[in-house]
Design an enzyme around this catalytic site. Structure first.
Site, PDB file in Angstrom:
ATOM      1  N   CYS A  89      32.199  47.185  29.473  1.00 59.78           N
ATOM      2  CA  CYS A  89      31.217  46.148  29.793  1.00 59.78           C
ATOM      3  C   CYS A  89      31.867  45.005  30.561  1.00 59.78           C
ATOM      4  CB  CYS A  89      30.608  45.597  28.509  1.00 59.78           C
ATOM      5  SG  CYS A  89      30.040  46.890  27.391  1.00 59.78           S
ATOM      6  N   CYS A 137      29.420  44.006  24.698  1.00 57.70           N
ATOM      7  CA  CYS A 137      29.930  45.355  24.471  1.00 57.70           C
ATOM      8  C   CYS A 137      29.522  45.887  23.106  1.00 57.70           C
ATOM      9  CB  CYS A 137      31.457  45.359  24.568  1.00 57.70           C
ATOM     10  SG  CYS A 137      32.059  45.224  26.243  1.00 57.70           S
ATOM     11  N   CYS A 141      29.953  51.808  26.781  1.00 56.91           N
ATOM     12  CA  CYS A 141      29.245  50.756  27.500  1.00 56.91           C
ATOM     13  C   CYS A 141      27.878  50.632  26.831  1.00 56.91           C
ATOM     14  CB  CYS A 141      29.150  51.040  28.993  1.00 56.91           C
ATOM     15  SG  CYS A 141      28.220  52.507  29.442  1.00 56.91           S
TER      16      CYS A 141
END
Length: 288
Positions: free
Chosen positions: A86, A91, A14
Site C-alpha cells: 500500500c 494497509c 494490498c
C-alpha cells in the site's frame, strides 16, 4: 544482521488483491520458482484487474487463473515474510510472527473511466517494473554466503572546498575531524563505527592510493586473510590479495571490487608488536 537466508515463504498484501499484490505474486513465482512459496491477499478482495493480466502477459506471466483472496483466509503459520504494498491507503493488518517489509507502490488502478487506455497501461507497467526491481534485490539477498565480520565502515568522498565541507560534516556528525591536512579531513565516530574521509577533488585519477574508496575494518591480520578466502569462495572480484602496507598508516589490507568496479578495502590496523617487525625498505608484505 542478515535475516533473509531462511526466508522460504512470502505473502504480498494490498487492499483489493487485484493489481499490485497479484502482479507481485506472479513475478515472484516466476523469479523464485520452487525455492519460495508465494501467495497474495487483500483486506477488501475484489477481482484481478484486466490491466494487470495484460501487462503481466507481456513478461510471460499468466494471471488468468488467479483470483482475489481475503487476508482472513491466510494461515499466519504459513507465512515467513509479509510484504505490504500500500502507498496511500491503509494497509491490511496481518497477525502472526512473520517478518514484515513495506514496499509502498502507487496503486495503478483507478475508478476514473476518463483515463486513456495507454495511460492505464503505462501506470500498470510502471508498478510491475518497480515490483520486479524490488524482487530482484530480495532474490539477491537470499542465501548470502558467510562474509567478514565488519567492525567499522569506511567511506570517502571528493569535495571541491575542503574547509566548507569539513565545517558541514563537523556539524552533521557532531564532531571535529580527528585529523586534517591540505588534502583531506578524517572524521572518526567510534560509537557509529564510522571512519569518514573528505578528499580534495584535485583531478587526480581515482584509485586505491587516493583514499577514494569504501571499506570495512576487521579484527586483525587473520581476519583479513579469512576475508580473502571468503571472497574467493563467494565468487567476488579480488583486486589485490591480502598484504601489509607500511607507508602512511600501516594496515593489513585486502582490495575487492564491487559489481560496478568500485574499490572496497577490507583492513585491520597493525598492532604495536607487528609494527616493530616492519621491513626497513617499507615495501608491502604479502600475507599467506
Amino acid at each position: 544482521m542478515i535475516t533473509m537466508n531462511n526466508d522460504k515463504t512470502i505473502l504480498f498484501l494490498c487492499v483489493a488483491n487485484s493489481a499490485r499484490s497479484q502482479m507481485a505474486e506472479g513475478l515472484a513465482r516466476k523469479l523464485f520458482g520452487s525455492r519460495i512459496a508465494v501467495q497474495s491477499a487483500g483486506s477488501e478482495p475484489s477481482k484481478v484487474n484486466p490491466y494487470a493480466i495484460e501487462v503481466m502477459r507481456e513478461v510471460g506471466v499468466d494471471l488468468t487463473t488467479h483470483h482475489s483472496k481475503s487476508v482472513q483466509t491466510i494461515d499466519p503459520a504459513t507465512v515467513g515474510t509479509v510484504i505490504t504494498l500500500c502507498a496511500e491507503e491503509v494497509c491490511p493488518v496481518f497477525l502472526g510472527k512473520a517478518r514484515r517489509l513495506h514496499w509502498p507502490i502507487q496503486d495503478p488502478a483507478s475508478k476514473d473511466s476518463s483515463i486513456p487506455r495507454d495511460e492505464m497501461l503505462t501506470r500498470f507497467r510502471t508498478a510491475r517494473d518497480h515490483l520486479q526491481a524490488r524482487l530482484e534485490v530480495f532474490d539477491a539477498l537470499l542465501d548470502i554466503p558467510e562474509g567478514p565480520k565488519a567492525q567499522e565502515f569506511h567511506a570517502s568522498v571528493r569535495v571541491k572546498d575542503l574547509a566548507k565541507s569539513t565545517r558541514f560534516y563537523a556539524w552533521l556528525l557532531g564532531a571535529e575531524p580527528k585529523e586534517w591536512t591540505h588534502r583531506y579531513s578524517t572524521f572518526v565516530r567510534p560509537e557509529l563505527h564510522t571512519n569518514f574521509v573528505l578528499l580534495v577533488s584535485d583531478g587526480k585519477e581515482l584509485h586505491r592510493d587516493t583514499l577514494y574508496h569504501l571499506g570495512i575494518a576487521v579484527a586483525d591480520k587473520a581476519a583479513v586473510v579469512r576475508s580473502f578466502d571468503l571472497a574467493k569462495k563467494a565468487g567476488f572480484t579480488v583486486s589485490k590479495p591480502p598484504r601489509t602496507t607500511w607507508r602512511g598508516t600501516p594496515l593489513h589490507e585486502l582490495w575487492l571490487e564491487d559489481p560496478d568496479g568500485n574499490l572496497v578495502e577490507i583492513y585491520a590496523r597493525v598492532t604495536p608488536d607487528e609494527l616493530a617487525e616492519k621491513p626497513e625498505n617499507l615495501e608491502p608484505t604479502t600475507l599467506a
